[in-house]
Design a protein around this motif. Structure first.
Motif, PDB file in Angstrom:
ATOM      1  N   LEU A 107       1.267  -6.825   2.573  1.00 23.64           N
ATOM      2  CA  LEU A 107       2.212  -6.892   3.268  1.00 23.64           C
ATOM      3  C   LEU A 107       1.958  -6.327   4.897  1.00 23.64           C
ATOM      4  CD1 LEU A 107       4.852  -4.465   1.595  1.00 23.64           C
ATOM      5  CD2 LEU A 107       5.150  -6.583   2.421  1.00 23.64           C
ATOM      6  N   ASP A 108       0.579  -5.817   4.944  1.00 28.28           N
ATOM      7  CA  ASP A 108       0.602  -4.931   6.415  1.00 28.28           C
ATOM      8  C   ASP A 108      -0.931  -4.588   6.399  1.00 28.28           C
ATOM      9  OD1 ASP A 108       1.100  -3.091   4.692  1.00 28.28           O
ATOM     10  OD2 ASP A 108       2.832  -2.238   5.650  1.00 28.28           O
ATOM     11  N   TYR A 127      -5.949  -0.445   5.057  1.00 23.85           N
ATOM     12  CA  TYR A 127      -5.314  -1.270   3.851  1.00 23.85           C
ATOM     13  C   TYR A 127      -6.029  -2.142   3.146  1.00 23.85           C
ATOM     14  CZ  TYR A 127      -0.825   1.278   5.105  1.00 23.85           C
ATOM     15  OH  TYR A 127       0.090   2.129   5.542  1.00 23.85           O
ATOM     16  N   GLY A 184       7.263  -0.743  -1.208  1.00 29.18           N
ATOM     17  CA  GLY A 184       7.316   0.919  -1.291  1.00 29.18           C
ATOM     18  C   GLY A 184       8.428   0.692  -0.420  1.00 29.18           C
ATOM     19  N   ILE A 185       8.845   1.915   0.043  1.00 28.99           N
ATOM     20  CA  ILE A 185       9.841   2.266   1.267  1.00 28.99           C
ATOM     21  C   ILE A 185       9.571   3.372   2.016  1.00 28.99           C
ATOM     22  CG2 ILE A 185      11.634   3.433  -0.476  1.00 28.99           C
ATOM     23  CD1 ILE A 185      13.991   2.224   1.187  1.00 28.99           C
ATOM     24  N   GLY A 186       9.589   3.313   3.106  1.00 28.00           N
ATOM     25  CA  GLY A 186       9.554   4.514   4.282  1.00 28.00           C
ATOM     26  C   GLY A 186      10.854   5.495   3.967  1.00 28.00           C
ATOM     27  N   THR A 228       0.790  -1.168   0.066  1.00 27.02           N
ATOM     28  CA  THR A 228       0.038   0.057  -0.201  1.00 27.02           C
ATOM     29  C   THR A 228       0.824   1.077   0.058  1.00 27.02           C
ATOM     30  OG1 THR A 228      -0.061  -0.463   2.292  1.00 27.02           O
ATOM     31  CG2 THR A 228      -2.099  -1.193   1.010  1.00 27.02           C
ATOM     32  N   GLY A 229       0.229   2.311   0.459  1.00 23.08           N
ATOM     33  CA  GLY A 229       0.949   3.764   0.378  1.00 23.08           C
ATOM     34  C   GLY A 229       0.820   4.263  -1.085  1.00 23.08           C
ATOM     35  N   SER A 230       1.475   5.556  -1.357  1.00 20.57           N
ATOM     36  CA  SER A 230       0.861   6.172  -2.721  1.00 20.57           C
ATOM     37  C   SER A 230       1.833   5.498  -3.952  1.00 20.57           C
ATOM     38  CB  SER A 230       1.348   7.588  -2.521  1.00 20.57           C
ATOM     39  OG  SER A 230       2.523   7.911  -1.855  1.00 20.57           O
ATOM     40  N   THR A 231       3.067   4.882  -3.404  1.00 23.95           N
ATOM     41  CA  THR A 231       4.106   4.492  -4.352  1.00 23.95           C
ATOM     42  C   THR A 231       3.534   3.560  -5.361  1.00 23.95           C
ATOM     43  OG1 THR A 231       5.939   5.472  -2.731  1.00 23.95           O
ATOM     44  CG2 THR A 231       6.301   3.807  -4.627  1.00 23.95           C
ATOM     45  N   THR A 244       7.149   7.486  11.088  1.00 27.52           N
ATOM     46  CA  THR A 244       6.035   7.129  10.377  1.00 27.52           C
ATOM     47  C   THR A 244       5.009   7.633  10.737  1.00 27.52           C
ATOM     48  OG1 THR A 244       7.223   4.754  10.081  1.00 27.52           O
ATOM     49  CG2 THR A 244       5.047   4.691   9.758  1.00 27.52           C
ATOM     50  N   GLY A 292       7.214  -2.656   4.445  1.00 28.49           N
ATOM     51  CA  GLY A 292       5.987  -3.069   5.074  1.00 28.49           C
ATOM     52  C   GLY A 292       5.867  -2.074   6.139  1.00 28.49           C
ATOM     53  N   PHE A 293       5.778  -2.757   7.313  1.00 28.70           N
ATOM     54  CA  PHE A 293       5.801  -1.826   8.616  1.00 28.70           C
ATOM     55  C   PHE A 293       7.243  -2.127   9.275  1.00 28.70           C
ATOM     56  CE2 PHE A 293       1.569   0.111   8.497  1.00 28.70           C
ATOM     57  CZ  PHE A 293       2.056   1.395   8.167  1.00 28.70           C
ATOM     58  N   ARG A 341      -0.853  12.836   7.546  1.00 29.75           N
ATOM     59  CA  ARG A 341      -1.490  13.760   6.365  1.00 29.75           C
ATOM     60  C   ARG A 341      -2.759  12.855   6.017  1.00 29.75           C
ATOM     61  NH1 ARG A 341       1.590  11.044   1.310  1.00 29.75           N
ATOM     62  NH2 ARG A 341       2.796   9.630   2.711  1.00 29.75           N
ATOM     63  N   LYS A 386      12.571  10.251  -0.712  1.00 30.98           N
ATOM     64  CA  LYS A 386      13.002   8.785  -0.736  1.00 30.98           C
ATOM     65  C   LYS A 386      14.608   8.766  -0.936  1.00 30.98           C
ATOM     66  CE  LYS A 386       8.869   7.343   0.660  1.00 30.98           C
ATOM     67  NZ  LYS A 386       7.899   6.781  -0.258  1.00 30.98           N
ATOM     68  N   HIS A 442      11.869   1.876   6.089  1.00 30.82           N
ATOM     69  CA  HIS A 442      11.294   0.646   6.467  1.00 30.82           C
ATOM     70  C   HIS A 442      10.599  -0.015   5.028  1.00 30.82           C
ATOM     71  CE1 HIS A 442       7.568   3.524   7.155  1.00 30.82           C
ATOM     72  NE2 HIS A 442       7.009   2.500   6.488  1.00 30.82           N
TER      73      HIS A 442
END
Ligand SMILES: N[C@@H]1[C@@H](O)[C@H](O)[C@@H](COP(=O)(O)O)O[C@@H]1O
Length: 235
Positions: free
Chosen positions: A61-62, A75, A124-126, A35-38, A153, A132-133, A159, A194, A130
């Motif tokens: 993933l999470d 998610y 993706g990547i934090g 998930t996430g915007s990426t 995180t 996943g989480f 946002r 990133k 990171h």
């Protein structure tokens, strides 16, 4: 690690799609999704394609702990909105963050992964590296487990929420060891935010301080990044 630099996130999503499409042609049956915007541009390319996923399995993933599945920020809901409503899979698994016993839910999720080995894992990547989480300091061989999110995180995620206190503090996530079992891993990252995480992932030592750096140890890891995310790489 195979690092591919693309013009922008649309080109990145398309490249990831082309790789997945070829793998599916060659028999891939299980996709690990993020998930996430990426990954959204990848999901858009999947939706726009004539590929049919209805005989495939997806494993996410999470998920946040304690977030009802129909909450727009969950998610579960994200995957429906961004992919599954348009391109259903035969089976789609997302960790059960609403389970009364999260440790049991995590153990059950590992059984699902073992029964459905992941052919292609999308990540993706934090900003702190990171995946996943799995926050910095996570066990590089860890399995699905409950995690406490870091301030960085929570800050990055706020946002999406009206009030900071609404941002979940815990999640259930595949572990780094679970992720590394994927036969192929495609990590996507776009934007200057990133760039530090990508530099540490690609050029730094393999360390739990930068969970994504463990991909250096994977036989078939592809890093797809735009110029901004690549801007701190030395070569
Ligand atoms: N659990 C997710 C990660 O899987 C994701 O990679 C990260 C980055 O999100 P974004 O792609 O929006 O930058 O956000 C969350 O922490």
């Amino acid at each position: 690690m195979d690092v591919k630099i693309v013009k922008d996130k649309v080109a990145g999503g398309q490249l990831a799609f082309d790789i997945i499409k070829e793998d599916i042609t060659n028999g891939a049956k299980v996709l690990g999704l993020a998930t996430g915007s990426t990954p959204i541009t990848l999901y858009q390319a999947m939706i726009a394609s004539d590929l049919d996923f209805s005989n495939m399995t997806s494993i996410n993933l999470d998920e946040y702990v304690g977030m009802p599945f129909d909450n727009p920020q969950s998610y579960h809901q994200f995957m429906k909105d961004n992919l599954f409503n348009k391109k259903p899979f035969a089976h789609s698994y997302v960790p059960d963050g609403m389970a009364e016993d999260i440790e049991q839910a995590a153990a059950d999720y590992e059984k699902i992964i073992a029964a459905n080995p992941i052919d292609v894992q999308i990540l993706g990547i934090g900003r702190n590296g990171h995946i996943g989480f799995n926050e910095p300091g996570s066990d590089l061989e860890g399995r699905t487990h409950k995690v406490q999110l870091t301030e960085s995180t929570i800050e990055a995620n706020k946002r999406f929420f009206e009030r900071e206190e609404d941002v979940p503090r815990y999640a259930i996530s595949m572990g780094i060891g679970s992720i590394m079992q994927g036969k192929k891993i495609i990590l996507l990252a776009y934007g200057e935010d990133k760039a530090d995480a990508i530099k540490a992932t690609v050029e730094g030592p393999v360390t739990s301080h930068v969970p994504a750096s463990v991909l250096q140890n994977h036989d078939d890891a592809i890093i797809i990044i735009d110029e901004a995310a690549a801007s701190k790489l030395s070569k």
